[in-house]
Write a protein that holds these residues in place. Structure first.
Motif, PDB file in Angstrom:
ATOM      1  N   THR A   1      47.295 -56.980  -0.387  1.00 14.78           N
ATOM      2  CA  THR A   1      47.612 -56.894  -2.044  1.00 14.78           C
ATOM      3  C   THR A   1      46.420 -55.820  -2.464  1.00 14.78           C
ATOM      4  OG1 THR A   1      47.249 -57.818  -4.125  1.00 14.78           O
ATOM      5  CG2 THR A   1      45.997 -58.695  -2.617  1.00 14.78           C
TER       6      THR A   1
ATOM      7  N   VAL B   1      43.903 -54.566  -5.202  1.00 15.74           N
ATOM      8  CA  VAL B   1      43.319 -55.462  -6.489  1.00 15.74           C
ATOM      9  C   VAL B   1      43.018 -54.650  -7.751  1.00 15.74           C
ATOM     10  CG1 VAL B   1      40.741 -56.144  -6.842  1.00 15.74           C
ATOM     11  CG2 VAL B   1      41.661 -56.578  -4.482  1.00 15.74           C
ATOM     12  N   TYR B   2      43.509 -55.269  -8.463  1.00 16.23           N
ATOM     13  CA  TYR B   2      43.592 -54.542 -10.056  1.00 16.23           C
ATOM     14  C   TYR B   2      42.467 -55.518 -10.971  1.00 16.23           C
ATOM     15  CZ  TYR B   2      48.170 -52.574  -8.361  1.00 16.23           C
ATOM     16  OH  TYR B   2      49.144 -51.975  -7.657  1.00 16.23           O
TER      17      TYR B   2
ATOM     18  N   ALA C   1      39.929 -56.764 -10.694  1.00 16.12           N
ATOM     19  CA  ALA C   1      39.267 -58.115 -10.232  1.00 16.12           C
ATOM     20  C   ALA C   1      40.470 -59.035  -9.958  1.00 16.12           C
ATOM     21  CB  ALA C   1      37.983 -58.742 -10.930  1.00 16.12           C
TER      22      ALA C   1
ATOM     23  N   TYR D   1      44.256 -60.087  -7.667  1.00 14.02           N
ATOM     24  CA  TYR D   1      45.483 -59.511  -6.820  1.00 14.02           C
ATOM     25  C   TYR D   1      46.708 -59.329  -7.620  1.00 14.02           C
ATOM     26  CZ  TYR D   1      47.055 -64.525  -6.803  1.00 14.02           C
ATOM     27  OH  TYR D   1      47.740 -65.609  -7.122  1.00 14.02           O
TER      28      TYR D   1
ATOM     29  N   ALA E   1      43.009 -57.032   1.568  1.00 15.31           N
ATOM     30  CA  ALA E   1      43.065 -56.547   0.013  1.00 15.31           C
ATOM     31  C   ALA E   1      42.455 -55.258   0.365  1.00 15.31           C
ATOM     32  CB  ALA E   1      42.261 -57.259  -0.881  1.00 15.31           C
TER      33      ALA E   1
ATOM     34  N   GLY F   1      41.067 -52.279  -2.320  1.00 14.69           N
ATOM     35  CA  GLY F   1      40.463 -51.801  -3.610  1.00 14.69           C
ATOM     36  C   GLY F   1      39.448 -50.724  -3.648  1.00 14.69           C
TER      37      GLY F   1
ATOM     38  N   HIS G   1      34.576 -56.277  -6.017  1.00 18.52           N
ATOM     39  CA  HIS G   1      35.725 -57.204  -6.024  1.00 18.52           C
ATOM     40  C   HIS G   1      36.166 -57.991  -4.750  1.00 18.52           C
ATOM     41  CE1 HIS G   1      37.014 -54.871  -9.814  1.00 18.52           C
ATOM     42  NE2 HIS G   1      36.228 -55.716 -10.072  1.00 18.52           N
TER      43      HIS G   1
ATOM     44  N   THR H   1      37.482 -61.508  -4.624  1.00 24.20           N
ATOM     45  CA  THR H   1      38.791 -61.512  -5.317  1.00 24.20           C
ATOM     46  C   THR H   1      39.958 -62.753  -4.335  1.00 24.20           C
ATOM     47  OG1 THR H   1      38.833 -59.651  -6.350  1.00 24.20           O
ATOM     48  CG2 THR H   1      40.915 -60.731  -6.143  1.00 24.20           C
ATOM     49  N   LEU H   2      39.998 -62.274  -3.202  1.00 28.47           N
ATOM     50  CA  LEU H   2      40.825 -63.004  -2.384  1.00 28.47           C
ATOM     51  C   LEU H   2      40.325 -64.374  -2.125  1.00 28.47           C
ATOM     52  CD1 LEU H   2      41.597 -60.503   0.475  1.00 28.47           C
ATOM     53  CD2 LEU H   2      43.071 -61.010  -1.417  1.00 28.47           C
TER      54      LEU H   2
ATOM     55  N   TYR I   1      38.666 -57.459   3.031  1.00 28.17           N
ATOM     56  CA  TYR I   1      38.616 -56.548   1.902  1.00 28.17           C
ATOM     57  C   TYR I   1      38.248 -55.047   2.472  1.00 28.17           C
ATOM     58  CZ  TYR I   1      37.783 -54.298  -2.659  1.00 28.17           C
ATOM     59  OH  TYR I   1      37.893 -53.571  -3.686  1.00 28.17           O
TER      60      TYR I   1
END
Length: 202
Positions: free
Chosen positions: A74, A76-77, A79, A81, A106, A108, A113, A116-117, A138
């Motif tokens: 995914t 990351v937008y 902070a 998903y 992820a 980003g 971030h 985040t996951l 990440y």
């Protein structure tokens, strides 16, 4: 044993999608059956309105249900998903992920971030009953570069980390009765650039 690569980006040709294309080709080179799935290929209205019975949505759910392993990537937008990925996960029947091993990835631009996951997506996967959620990875988008010929090039350090994550995934799939931490990793042969055929979006 099929592995599904699931791209959560709402638009095609993103770094997350490029990374999954690279991973899928690498697994295929090592003899593993891989099917790719992207939320950007699904009808947006059906997805956002929760129409699980719609043809493309039902087919996507069936693809995930038939897999043993799932690699989710995914962007990351801010902070978080992808919301489109969450919309698809919400449409999966309760038992769809119960026997699955899932590797979350992820991509980003902000290193801050990285969690985040772990703090956002992993709880959702746990709630969905995933058998094993592996440690997430990440990747900074600056470490992914698409050459003029469309081949994705990764920084060596990132490539090594992805190889280790894939080895853990394959080990967990090969030893379904073992805990993820106890399953022996599977060594992946590196894929030479001369053998690569998948081209990515810029």
């Amino acid at each position: 044993m099929t592995i599904v690569t699931l791209c959560g980006s709402p638009v095609p040709g993103t770094p997350a999608g490029n990374l999954l294309a690279y991973v899928g080709e690498w697994l295929g080179y090592n003899g593993h059956a891989v099917q790719s799935l992207a939320v950007s290929d699904l009808p947006a209205e059906d997805l956002l309105r929760g129409r699980a019975e719609a043809g493309a949505i039902a087919a996507a759910v069936a693809t995930v249900a038939a897999a043993r392993g799932v690699i989710v990537a995914t962007p990351v937008y801010k902070a978080a998903y992808s919301g489109a990925l969450k919309a698809l996960i919400d449409l999966l029947p309760d038992d769809t992920l119960h026997d699955k091993v899932v590797l979350p990835l992820a991509v980003g631009g902000n290193p801050a971030h990285q969690l985040t996951l772990h703090y956002a997506l992993k709880p959702v996967l746990d709630a969905a009953g995933v058998r094993t959620v592996l440690s997430s990875l990440y990747v900074g988008d600056k470490h992914l570069r698409v050459r003029d010929d469309g081949l994705l090039v990764l920084d060596p350090g990132i490539e090594s980390r992805i190889a280790a994550s894939l080895a853990r995934l394959l080990g967990a799939l090969a030893s379904p009765s073992a805990e993820a931490a106890e399953a022996p990793p599977v060594v992946l042969k590196p894929i030479p650039r001369s053998a690569r055929t998948v081209r990515c979006g810029a």
